[in-house]
Enzyme design. Sequence first.
Site, mmCIF file in Angstrom:
data_model
loop_
_atom_site.group_PDB
_atom_site.id
_atom_site.type_symbol
_atom_site.label_atom_id
_atom_site.label_comp_id
_atom_site.label_asym_id
_atom_site.label_seq_id
_atom_site.Cartn_x
_atom_site.Cartn_y
_atom_site.Cartn_z
ATOM 1 N N CYS A 115 -0.920 -15.675 -2.519
ATOM 2 C CA CYS A 115 0.544 -15.746 -2.665
ATOM 3 C C CYS A 115 1.080 -17.162 -2.509
ATOM 4 O O CYS A 115 2.215 -17.438 -2.896
ATOM 5 C CB CYS A 115 1.217 -14.824 -1.653
ATOM 6 S SG CYS A 115 0.720 -13.112 -1.819
ATOM 7 N N HIS A 256 8.413 -17.058 -0.038
ATOM 8 C CA HIS A 256 7.609 -16.029 -0.690
ATOM 9 C C HIS A 256 8.180 -14.665 -0.295
ATOM 10 O O HIS A 256 8.436 -14.390 0.884
ATOM 11 C CB HIS A 256 6.149 -16.155 -0.258
ATOM 12 C CG HIS A 256 5.328 -14.984 -0.638
ATOM 13 N ND1 HIS A 256 5.339 -14.451 -1.912
ATOM 14 C CD2 HIS A 256 4.471 -14.198 0.082
ATOM 15 C CE1 HIS A 256 4.535 -13.409 -1.950
ATOM 16 N NE2 HIS A 256 3.996 -13.225 -0.757
ATOM 17 N N ASN A 286 6.649 -7.548 -3.740
ATOM 18 C CA ASN A 286 5.892 -8.783 -3.504
ATOM 19 C C ASN A 286 5.081 -9.089 -4.760
ATOM 20 O O ASN A 286 4.068 -8.453 -5.026
ATOM 21 C CB ASN A 286 4.975 -8.574 -2.295
ATOM 22 C CG ASN A 286 4.071 -9.772 -2.025
ATOM 23 O OD1 ASN A 286 3.973 -10.685 -2.836
ATOM 24 N ND2 ASN A 286 3.409 -9.753 -0.886
HETATM 25 O O1 UT7 Z 1 2.002 -11.596 0.389
HETATM 26 C C1 UT7 Z 1 1.517 -11.890 1.656
HETATM 27 C C2 UT7 Z 1 0.849 -10.834 2.275
HETATM 28 N N1 UT7 Z 1 1.432 -9.698 2.866
HETATM 29 C C3 UT7 Z 1 2.416 -9.677 3.794
HETATM 30 O O2 UT7 Z 1 3.099 -10.618 4.062
HETATM 31 C C4 UT7 Z 1 2.590 -8.390 4.514
HETATM 32 C C5 UT7 Z 1 2.933 -8.610 5.968
HETATM 33 N N2 UT7 Z 1 3.048 -7.348 6.692
HETATM 34 C C6 UT7 Z 1 4.069 -6.493 6.512
HETATM 35 O O3 UT7 Z 1 4.947 -6.715 5.717
HETATM 36 C C7 UT7 Z 1 4.128 -5.259 7.402
HETATM 37 O O4 UT7 Z 1 3.128 -5.357 8.394
HETATM 38 C C8 UT7 Z 1 3.951 -3.935 6.623
HETATM 39 C C9 UT7 Z 1 5.167 -3.666 5.757
HETATM 40 C C10 UT7 Z 1 2.707 -3.976 5.761
HETATM 41 C C11 UT7 Z 1 3.821 -2.774 7.614
HETATM 42 O O5 UT7 Z 1 4.968 -2.748 8.463
HETATM 43 P P1 UT7 Z 1 4.780 -2.612 10.044
HETATM 44 O O6 UT7 Z 1 6.117 -2.550 10.624
HETATM 45 O O7 UT7 Z 1 3.869 -3.711 10.492
HETATM 46 O O8 UT7 Z 1 4.112 -1.183 10.151
HETATM 47 P P2 UT7 Z 1 2.782 -0.771 10.902
HETATM 48 O O9 UT7 Z 1 1.596 -1.110 10.059
HETATM 49 O O10 UT7 Z 1 2.823 -1.248 12.318
HETATM 50 O O11 UT7 Z 1 2.964 0.778 10.940
HETATM 51 C C12 UT7 Z 1 3.986 1.398 11.739
HETATM 52 C C13 UT7 Z 1 3.900 2.888 11.504
HETATM 53 C C14 UT7 Z 1 2.487 3.451 11.642
HETATM 54 O O12 UT7 Z 1 2.599 4.746 12.189
HETATM 55 P P3 UT7 Z 1 2.339 5.030 13.741
HETATM 56 O O13 UT7 Z 1 0.942 4.571 13.995
HETATM 57 O O14 UT7 Z 1 3.374 4.194 14.459
HETATM 58 O O15 UT7 Z 1 2.552 6.501 13.866
HETATM 59 C C15 UT7 Z 1 1.990 3.528 10.234
HETATM 60 O O16 UT7 Z 1 0.982 4.491 10.063
HETATM 61 O O17 UT7 Z 1 4.299 3.174 10.158
HETATM 62 C C16 UT7 Z 1 3.252 3.894 9.490
HETATM 63 N N3 UT7 Z 1 3.236 3.474 8.111
HETATM 64 C C17 UT7 Z 1 3.969 4.073 7.163
HETATM 65 N N4 UT7 Z 1 4.824 5.117 7.212
HETATM 66 C C18 UT7 Z 1 5.428 5.477 6.073
HETATM 67 C C19 UT7 Z 1 2.552 2.447 7.543
HETATM 68 N N5 UT7 Z 1 2.835 2.374 6.245
HETATM 69 C C20 UT7 Z 1 3.700 3.385 5.971
HETATM 70 C C21 UT7 Z 1 4.363 3.799 4.811
HETATM 71 N N6 UT7 Z 1 5.216 4.841 4.916
HETATM 72 N N7 UT7 Z 1 4.195 3.201 3.630
#
Ligand code: UT7
Length: 337
Positions: A115, A256, A286
């Site tokens: 990215c 980005h 993204n």
């Molecule tokens: O281009 C450069 C590369 N990428 C990035 O910059 C991405 C950087 N990271 C992020 O943007 C975020 O970490 C994400 C959007 C990918 C995830 O958000 P988060 O707030 O870090 O969520 P998490 O992974 O901590 O998950 C929180 C909860 C989990 O459930 P529990 O364990 O709390 O019950 C996940 O299983 O949300 C759940 N979850 C979802 N729920 C509904 C994870 N993905 C989803 C989803 N829909 N799509």
Amino acid sequence: MNNFNGTKIIGVGGALPATVVTNADLENQVDTSDEWITSRTGIKQRHVVDTETCTSLSTAAALDAMKFAGVNAEEIDLIIVATSTPDYLYPSTACLVQREIGAINAAAFDIEAACTGIVYALTVADQFIKTGASKTVLVIGADVHSRFLDWNDRNTCILFGDGAGAFVLQASTDENDILATYIKADGRKADFLNIPNFGVNYQKPGTPDKKEDQRFVQMNGKVVYEFAVSIVPDAVRAVCSKANMDLSDVDFFILHQANQRIIKAVATKLGLPDDKMVVTLDSVGNTSAASIPLALKHALTTGQIKSPARCALVGFGGGLTWGALIINWRAVAKSSL
Ligand code: UT7
């Protein structure tokens, strides 16, 4: 002797595939909700390729930027494409774009910095121009992550969209629009964001392929999120210092477009007002190497950015890599956007 010591930015362009996938569409595919995706990322929809390819999107973005700049293909003497999702390992996407647009006088190569690719590519192009090696350079960022996503993995499939963006740069004897560049990498964090499909993970011919999931994006979202929120403010301060500018001298920040919460957290850390932040990920997701030129084009189209404006362009992503530029945006379209 080289009489050209400045790089002018004379055009920007972009291209998106026709097909739109909304959060509601994803609700039918994985265990997610529009509410979760919107509140955790800011994304409402993304464009994904059907018949389009990395090359066709790159070509369309290139032609759009060339129209803006009023340059023809034969004037271009270098094409750099930043992509981590090319159509082929080789030839490079840049060579394929060269063929498509008929840039018969151009050298052509790709850069892979995920990215951050467009920031790396602009930095390299700036060097080619300021050393006198090239006069008119087409710089493209393009990615088609939809081809490398596990559409059953809600951690990744909700984030990415496909697209391409492009800039045209030109050597100048008396003007300079790239005021400072800053690029970094930390390969120790390589495993936090990758597509392991190539090279070392290929089996010897004649033996069965490795698991299907090797072809998909693998991401530790939390680590990448924390990395972005910590390094982006440092990168912005570092590039401003290289340009001898204060933060308050920068009119717009084009980060980005990975997550609205990252943009908000960076703005809060640096004390930046919301109206200086450019946001497009709600409509395109993204788009990886394409996201910065697509965001600039969007901000010009909506009138958020008007020429002249000093802009900080900041990328981060796989590698892990990150980088920033300060540009003086003062190009005026030779034909309407
Ligand atoms: O281009 C450069 C590369 N990428 C990035 O910059 C991405 C950087 N990271 C992020 O943007 C975020 O970490 C994400 C959007 C990918 C995830 O958000 P988060 O707030 O870090 O969520 P998490 O992974 O901590 O998950 C929180 C909860 C989990 O459930 P529990 O364990 O709390 O019950 C996940 O299983 O949300 C759940 N979850 C979802 N729920 C509904 C994870 N993905 C989803 C989803 N829909 N799509």
